[in-house]
Motif scaffolding. Sequence first.
Motif, short mmCIF file in Angstrom:
data_model
loop_
_atom_site.label_atom_id
_atom_site.label_comp_id
_atom_site.label_asym_id
_atom_site.label_seq_id
_atom_site.Cartn_x
_atom_site.Cartn_y
_atom_site.Cartn_z
N GLN A 89 -17.81 76.80 53.91
CA GLN A 89 -16.50 76.63 53.30
C GLN A 89 -15.38 76.91 54.30
OE1 GLN A 89 -16.94 79.26 49.97
NE2 GLN A 89 -17.33 77.56 48.56
N ARG A 90 -15.58 77.87 55.19
CA ARG A 90 -14.58 78.15 56.22
C ARG A 90 -14.46 76.97 57.19
NH1 ARG A 90 -13.04 83.73 56.77
NH2 ARG A 90 -14.25 84.97 55.33
N PHE A 91 -15.60 76.40 57.58
CA PHE A 91 -15.59 75.24 58.47
C PHE A 91 -14.89 74.06 57.79
CE2 PHE A 91 -17.61 71.27 59.87
CZ PHE A 91 -17.22 71.29 61.19
N LEU A 106 -12.64 74.20 55.48
CA LEU A 106 -11.21 74.48 55.40
C LEU A 106 -10.52 74.21 56.73
CD1 LEU A 106 -9.00 75.49 53.51
CD2 LEU A 106 -9.52 77.80 54.27
N CYS A 107 -11.17 74.56 57.84
CA CYS A 107 -10.59 74.27 59.16
C CYS A 107 -10.47 72.77 59.39
CB CYS A 107 -11.44 74.89 60.25
SG CYS A 107 -11.37 76.68 60.30
N VAL A 108 -11.50 72.01 58.99
CA VAL A 108 -11.44 70.55 59.13
C VAL A 108 -10.33 69.98 58.27
CG1 VAL A 108 -12.74 68.43 58.70
CG2 VAL A 108 -13.84 70.34 59.82
N VAL A 114 -7.54 71.48 57.45
CA VAL A 114 -6.25 71.78 58.08
C VAL A 114 -5.96 70.76 59.19
CG1 VAL A 114 -5.07 73.46 59.56
CG2 VAL A 114 -6.24 74.22 57.50
N ILE A 115 -6.96 70.44 59.98
CA ILE A 115 -6.78 69.43 61.03
C ILE A 115 -6.45 68.07 60.41
CG2 ILE A 115 -7.99 68.17 62.85
CD1 ILE A 115 -9.54 70.80 63.37
N ALA A 125 -15.42 67.36 53.86
CA ALA A 125 -14.85 68.71 53.89
C ALA A 125 -13.94 68.95 52.70
CB ALA A 125 -14.09 68.93 55.20
N SER A 159 -14.45 71.85 49.95
CA SER A 159 -13.36 72.80 49.68
C SER A 159 -12.88 72.73 48.25
CB SER A 159 -12.19 72.56 50.63
OG SER A 159 -12.60 72.81 51.95
#
Length: 83
Positions: A5-7, A9-11, A13-14, A53, A57
């Motif tokens: 889930q953290r990964f 979320l980072c994707v 954001v990008i 992603a 999320s």
Amino acid sequence: MSGLQRFALCVLVIGGLNWGLLGIFQFDVVATLFRDGQASFGARTLYTIIGIAGLISLSTLFTPYRVPHRIVKKDNVRPLKSV
């Protein structure tokens, strides 16, 4: 929150920053990275990863927020030393 889930979320954001640049400046970073534009295999793959992603999320919207509780045993509490 798990590592997946953290990964995701980072994707996201990008991907969100890419959409912001596209909306404000009409500049698509993903299409610029791949020479053939949005129709290239690499760009389509990256857009697909960002979409997956988003689906991952989506589950974080429906999980309740939990406050971690700290358990303190009375045996471990020591009085403060005065200076």
